[in-house]
Motif scaffolding. Structure first.
Motif, mmCIF file in Angstrom:
data_model
loop_
_atom_site.group_PDB
_atom_site.id
_atom_site.type_symbol
_atom_site.label_atom_id
_atom_site.label_comp_id
_atom_site.label_asym_id
_atom_site.label_seq_id
_atom_site.Cartn_x
_atom_site.Cartn_y
_atom_site.Cartn_z
ATOM 1 N N CYS A 50 0.955 -1.203 -0.062
ATOM 2 C CA CYS A 50 -0.196 0.146 -0.146
ATOM 3 C C CYS A 50 0.768 1.294 -0.014
ATOM 4 C CB CYS A 50 -0.831 -0.103 1.224
ATOM 5 S SG CYS A 50 -0.080 -0.130 2.766
ATOM 6 N N CYS A 51 0.300 2.213 -0.457
ATOM 7 C CA CYS A 51 1.026 3.519 -0.327
ATOM 8 C C CYS A 51 1.772 3.905 0.896
ATOM 9 C CB CYS A 51 0.062 4.644 -0.726
ATOM 10 S SG CYS A 51 0.798 6.319 -1.018
ATOM 11 N N PRO A 52 2.877 4.325 0.794
ATOM 12 C CA PRO A 52 3.700 4.651 1.968
ATOM 13 C C PRO A 52 3.108 6.082 2.526
ATOM 14 C CG PRO A 52 5.198 4.125 0.429
ATOM 15 C CD PRO A 52 3.889 4.117 -0.305
ATOM 16 N N GLY A 53 2.588 6.966 1.853
ATOM 17 C CA GLY A 53 2.184 8.235 2.194
ATOM 18 C C GLY A 53 0.723 8.027 2.872
ATOM 19 N N CYS A 54 -0.071 7.320 2.475
ATOM 20 C CA CYS A 54 -1.467 7.237 3.046
ATOM 21 C C CYS A 54 -1.942 5.919 3.467
ATOM 22 C CB CYS A 54 -2.201 8.406 2.066
ATOM 23 S SG CYS A 54 -2.720 7.508 0.707
ATOM 24 N N ASP A 55 -1.402 4.891 2.969
ATOM 25 C CA ASP A 55 -1.820 3.446 3.087
ATOM 26 C C ASP A 55 -2.983 3.088 2.113
ATOM 27 O OD1 ASP A 55 -0.109 2.682 5.158
ATOM 28 O OD2 ASP A 55 -1.222 3.444 6.724
ATOM 29 N N ALA A 56 -3.139 3.802 0.859
ATOM 30 C CA ALA A 56 -4.163 3.566 -0.174
ATOM 31 C C ALA A 56 -3.688 2.268 -0.720
ATOM 32 C CB ALA A 56 -4.297 4.724 -0.801
ATOM 33 N N PRO A 57 -4.781 1.585 -1.163
ATOM 34 C CA PRO A 57 -4.490 0.096 -1.811
ATOM 35 C C PRO A 57 -3.914 0.476 -3.355
ATOM 36 C CG PRO A 57 -6.698 0.457 -1.799
ATOM 37 C CD PRO A 57 -6.135 1.595 -0.897
ATOM 38 N N LYS A 58 -3.328 -0.460 -4.006
ATOM 39 C CA LYS A 58 -2.635 -0.445 -5.262
ATOM 40 C C LYS A 58 -3.576 0.022 -6.281
ATOM 41 C CE LYS A 58 0.004 -3.750 -6.761
ATOM 42 N NZ LYS A 58 0.497 -5.041 -7.031
ATOM 43 N N HIS A 59 -4.771 -0.373 -6.172
ATOM 44 C CA HIS A 59 -5.769 0.008 -7.072
ATOM 45 C C HIS A 59 -6.099 1.739 -7.188
ATOM 46 C CE1 HIS A 59 -8.728 -0.471 -3.948
ATOM 47 N NE2 HIS A 59 -9.401 0.462 -4.508
ATOM 48 N N LYS A 60 -5.625 2.349 -6.331
ATOM 49 C CA LYS A 60 -5.729 3.633 -6.164
ATOM 50 C C LYS A 60 -4.681 4.754 -6.976
ATOM 51 C CE LYS A 60 -9.725 4.082 -3.766
ATOM 52 N NZ LYS A 60 -10.549 4.684 -4.632
ATOM 53 N N PHE A 61 -3.710 3.639 -7.397
ATOM 54 C CA PHE A 61 -2.800 4.290 -8.104
ATOM 55 C C PHE A 61 -3.221 4.631 -9.679
ATOM 56 C CE2 PHE A 61 -0.628 3.808 -4.484
ATOM 57 C CZ PHE A 61 0.566 4.398 -4.349
ATOM 58 N N MET A 62 -2.493 5.710 -10.257
ATOM 59 C CA MET A 62 -2.770 6.045 -11.680
ATOM 60 C C MET A 62 -1.275 6.104 -12.601
ATOM 61 S SD MET A 62 -5.324 8.844 -11.067
ATOM 62 C CE MET A 62 -4.607 9.509 -9.871
ATOM 63 N N VAL A 63 -1.316 5.500 -13.617
ATOM 64 C CA VAL A 63 -0.092 5.868 -14.371
ATOM 65 C C VAL A 63 0.023 7.087 -14.597
ATOM 66 C CG1 VAL A 63 1.077 5.383 -16.636
ATOM 67 C CG2 VAL A 63 -0.092 3.469 -15.353
ATOM 68 N N LEU A 64 1.498 7.869 -14.528
ATOM 69 C CA LEU A 64 1.769 9.054 -14.805
ATOM 70 C C LEU A 64 2.232 9.289 -16.204
ATOM 71 C CD1 LEU A 64 3.897 10.369 -11.747
ATOM 72 C CD2 LEU A 64 1.508 11.298 -12.263
#
Length: 66
Positions: A50-64
């Motif tokens: 999960c996100c080290p910044g806020c613990d969001a799960p992987k599916h909350k990520f977007m390709v830059l």
């Protein structure tokens, strides 16, 4: 696995940004907070990562974009 804002074809070198806190996962840097080695593609991260910044799960990520 699908990610918000990116549907398929996530490349090994792609950088992904958390849609909650905007923390960026960069494969070239890995994630020393969670013990992910340098060079690890986002798609190769453990399922429970999960996100080290806020613990969001992987599916909350977007390709830059480039």
């Amino acid at each position: 696995m699908r990610f918000e804002g990116s549907f398929l074809n996530v490349k090994p070198a792609d950088r992904l940004e958390c849609g909650i806190c905007w923390w960026v996962y960069e494969p070239a840097s890995g994630d020393d907070v969670r013990g992910i080695p340098v060079g690890t593609a986002f798609t190769s991260l453990p399922e429970d990562w999960c996100c080290p910044g806020c613990d969001a799960p992987k599916h909350k990520f977007m390709v830059l974009g480039e």
